[in-house]
Design an enzyme around this catalytic site. Sequence first.
Site, short mmCIF file in Angstrom:
data_model
loop_
_atom_site.label_atom_id
_atom_site.label_comp_id
_atom_site.label_asym_id
_atom_site.label_seq_id
_atom_site.Cartn_x
_atom_site.Cartn_y
_atom_site.Cartn_z
N SER A 15 -8.85 2.20 -30.19
CA SER A 15 -9.32 1.54 -31.40
C SER A 15 -10.25 2.43 -32.22
O SER A 15 -11.31 2.85 -31.74
CB SER A 15 -10.05 0.25 -30.97
OG SER A 15 -11.11 -0.06 -31.81
N1 LIG Z 1 -14.17 -5.62 -39.30
C1 LIG Z 1 -14.13 -4.95 -38.01
C2 LIG Z 1 -12.66 -4.78 -37.63
C3 LIG Z 1 -12.47 -4.35 -36.18
C4 LIG Z 1 -11.00 -4.36 -35.80
O1 LIG Z 1 -10.12 -4.59 -36.63
N2 LIG Z 1 -10.73 -4.11 -34.50
C5 LIG Z 1 -9.36 -4.18 -34.00
C6 LIG Z 1 -9.10 -3.08 -33.00
S1 LIG Z 1 -9.14 -1.49 -33.82
C7 LIG Z 1 -9.20 -5.52 -33.31
O2 LIG Z 1 -9.37 -5.65 -32.11
N3 LIG Z 1 -8.90 -6.53 -34.11
C8 LIG Z 1 -8.72 -7.88 -33.66
C9 LIG Z 1 -8.73 -8.83 -34.81
O3 LIG Z 1 -8.98 -8.41 -35.95
O4 LIG Z 1 -8.49 -10.03 -34.58
C10 LIG Z 1 -14.87 -3.61 -38.11
O5 LIG Z 1 -15.12 -3.13 -39.23
O6 LIG Z 1 -15.22 -3.03 -37.08
#
Ligand SMILES: N[C@@H](CCC(=O)N[C@@H](CS)C(=O)NCC(=O)O)C(=O)O
Length: 225
Positions: A15
């Site tokens: 990730s």
């Molecule tokens: N808004 C968050 C997004 C984080 C994200 O999208 N993580 C992914 C993995 S790279 C995830 O596990 N998403 C699950 C989801 O959005 O439900 C950030 O800026 O960190």
Amino acid sequence: MTSMARIKTYLDCVSPYSYYAFTFLNKHREALKSHDVSVEFVPIFLRGVNVATGNQPPGTLPAKAAYLAIDIENAKRYFGLSALKKPSVFPVLTVKPQRGLIYIKNNFPEETYIEAFRLLWVSLWEQNKDISQEAQLAETWSGLFKEEELKRIIEATGKEEYKDALMENTNEAVQNGAFGVPWSVVRNAKGEETRFFGSDRFHFMWEFLGIGDGVGFVPSPKSVL
Ligand SMILES: N[C@@H](CCC(=O)N[C@@H](CS)C(=O)NCC(=O)O)C(=O)O
């Protein structure tokens, strides 16, 4: 007396948002320590979280995938990770790297473990290495360990003990409410606990910890509080 305040962050090197959160928390580890807040990084398997919760990788929804491309560019700039680019093999299977990290966490100093975690993102997200392959994983960590140590780490990635350990960490994250990564379970000095999803919620985290005004993204120096 050691403080009970802590940030426990569950991460998977597959990730990029985990890379952002890791980079940011690592950068501010000393500042957090000056506020008596400890930071712990916990390796988990994101696909296991998705299976357990019924979630899907965000890129599977076309509108979200288009937005992610924009968001990732903004985050790259903000977190100073300009070399980050999508690997040609994606998503790569990260069970072996993540199990290896658990072995390293259990058997080596914290700084070595943290550097080993960082190097996984460098290999995968900056150097386009397929770290699911043992040879490329060993190469990633070759500068950190002696040949014998590296051999034991790679062996551990195939052992039941470390398969179970990665599953336990993943289950623990799910029990703590995780549906994705980075997932942080945070306890403040009063012993209260809450959770945060993402690399974009540090302002709320500092507010909860009482180390900032809830607006700034960087923890305020102790002297100004
Ligand atoms: N808004 C968050 C997004 C984080 C994200 O999208 N993580 C992914 C993995 S790279 C995830 O596990 N998403 C699950 C989801 O959005 O439900 C950030 O800026 O960190």
